[in-house]
Write a protein that holds these residues in place. Structure first.
Motif, mmCIF file in Angstrom:
data_model
loop_
_atom_site.group_PDB
_atom_site.id
_atom_site.type_symbol
_atom_site.label_atom_id
_atom_site.label_comp_id
_atom_site.label_asym_id
_atom_site.label_seq_id
_atom_site.Cartn_x
_atom_site.Cartn_y
_atom_site.Cartn_z
ATOM 1 N N ALA A 40 0.830 -1.203 0.000
ATOM 2 C CA ALA A 40 0.000 0.000 0.000
ATOM 3 C C ALA A 40 0.865 1.254 0.000
ATOM 4 N N ALA A 41 1.975 1.237 0.725
ATOM 5 C CA ALA A 41 2.882 2.387 0.754
ATOM 6 C C ALA A 41 3.475 2.645 -0.632
ATOM 7 N N ILE A 42 3.909 1.588 -1.285
ATOM 8 C CA ILE A 42 4.500 1.738 -2.621
ATOM 9 C C ILE A 42 3.454 2.260 -3.608
ATOM 10 N N MET A 43 2.242 1.721 -3.539
ATOM 11 C CA MET A 43 1.163 2.144 -4.430
ATOM 12 C C MET A 43 0.839 3.626 -4.230
ATOM 13 N N THR A 44 0.856 4.077 -2.976
ATOM 14 C CA THR A 44 0.598 5.488 -2.688
ATOM 15 C C THR A 44 1.715 6.364 -3.233
#
Length: 404
Positions: free
Chosen positions: A183-187
């Motif tokens: 989720a962090a990478i996607m954000t």
């Protein structure tokens, strides 16, 4: 409605935001199941369960005015990224602590506090980021779709958390770690934000408190979010679910997962219904009616000794609660200028956090003195009484006809 939602998801920035929210929310729900069950398994103490909620609530209170200012002055995308990254690291530390054998009451509370601090920053920044991803004309649909994603995550998270925990806590913590990092990478990969023109307002006590002032000067917003605060504060029996699962309904982690999932299923069903048949009038009366159902369903859950009846009551609790979520979220986003969305959303997040985390502490403490069943029943009754009182104190809500 579905066609419109599909067109929104075709926008790369919103799609990344939407999927990252699902991963992050699912992970948090999984961690909630694991932390709650493991804490009660270690201590067999209702008060310790309440402390988990308090540990997440205290950072939110202390940081409320700071996080709003940060969300209005810095890149909201990067704020969300760093919060998710740290939450992923904490899930990894829980995994390591469980494997190494030093994970105890204090370590769990410390992890809950750090995750609570991260979510204190992440919530307002994420809410304020959403209007930058879509055009204002489809913002309401984006909010609805985002809410549906949140409810979907609340369905997946507890069920998945319960199933994985039955295999071992390590399975929950490792899955949450991977999901939060994804989720962090996607954000971080979100691009093409609509940057609003913001005034270079200097940091001062006036600017820090401006979110509170804005809410105070808008009675409908103040009344709506304070109503949600006190109603869920009294009626939130989520912290007691491990007790009901083990001692009253005599089920295992899988049953706890179902019980945590049932409110989200109800919320998802109602959100889909609202998507096809949106509220067009009598918002205030609908809100008060939903809160009455919320309180009565909580009372039914308290006295139930049958798992099916308990799940039905939790389903009604979730379905009635989502009405408040949709009304409150739409009001905040549509009536707040972009340069203040961070601070106003921080105040809103404080109200939400108070009704959830502090409500868990209240329920756990009351259950420690009176028992789980009386605590849940009194909470539901209090919700019904608060709804009636707010109808008298805030006539503007009772007469509410438009969200914009």
């Amino acid at each position: 409605m579905l066609q419109l939602n599909n067109s929104i998801l075709r926008q790369p920035s919103f799609a990344k935001f939407w999927f990252s929210r699902i991963l992050a929310s699912t992970s948090f729900q999984m961690l909630s199941v694991a932390i709650g069950w493991q804490m009660y398994d270690l201590t067999h103490d209702a008060f310790s369960l309440g402390l988990v909620g308090l540990a997440q609530f205290i950072p939110m209170v202390l940081l409320t005015l700071v996080v709003g200012q940060v969300a209005d002055r810095f890149d909201r995308r990067k704020i969300v990224f760093w919060c998710l990254l740290i939450e992923g690291m904490m899930a990894g530390l829980l995994l390591y602590g469980n494997h190494a054998g030093f994970l105890g009451r204090e370590q769990i509370l410390l992890a809950a506090a750090i995750i609570g601090a991260c979510r204190a920053f992440e919530g307002p920044a994420s809410s304020a980021l959403l209007p930058q991803l879509v055009h204002k004309k489809i913002l309401t649909q984006a909010i609805s779709l985002s809410t549906t994603a949140g409810q979907t995550a609340q369905i997946l998270g507890p069920s998945l958390g319960g199933v994985l925990f039955s295999l071992g806590p390590a399975f929950v913590y490792s899955t949450a770690t991977v999901a939060l990092l994804a989720a962090a990478i996607m954000t971080y990969l979100i691009t093409g934000l609509e940057q609003a023109v913001r005034r270079a307002e200097p940091v001062s006590m006036r600017s820090i408190l401006s979110g509170l002032v804005f809410v105070y000067r808008h009675p409908v917003i103040l009344g709506t979010i304070s109503l949600d605060l006190f109603a869920v504060l009294l009626g939130g029996a989520t912290a007691l679910l491990p007790i009901f699962a083990q001692d009253i309904l005599h089920t295992g982690p899988w049953g706890l997962g179902l019980m945590r999932t049932a409110p989200a299923v109800g919320a998802l069903v109602v959100s889909i219904i609202l998507g096809y048949f949106p509220l067009k009038k009598a918002y205030g009366l609908t809100l008060f009616g939903a809160l009455a159902v919320f309180g009565l369903s909580t009372m039914l859950f308290a006295v139930s000794t049958n798992l099916i009846v308990s799940l039905a009551a939790l389903f009604l609790i979730g379905g009635s609660d989502v009405v408040s979520v949709v009304i409150r979220s739409s009001l905040v986003q549509l009536q707040t200028p972009d340069e203040m969305r961070g601070r106003v959303n921080a105040v809103n997040a404080l109200f939400i956090g108070t009704s959830n985390q502090l409500g868990e502490f209240e329920s756990g403490t009351l259950a420690g003195f009176l028992g789980a069943v009386p605590a849940a029943f009194i909470g539901g009754l209090g919700t019904v009484l608060v709804a009636g009182l707010w109808m008298y104190l805030f006539p503007s809500i009772r007469k509410l006809r438009s969200l914009s």
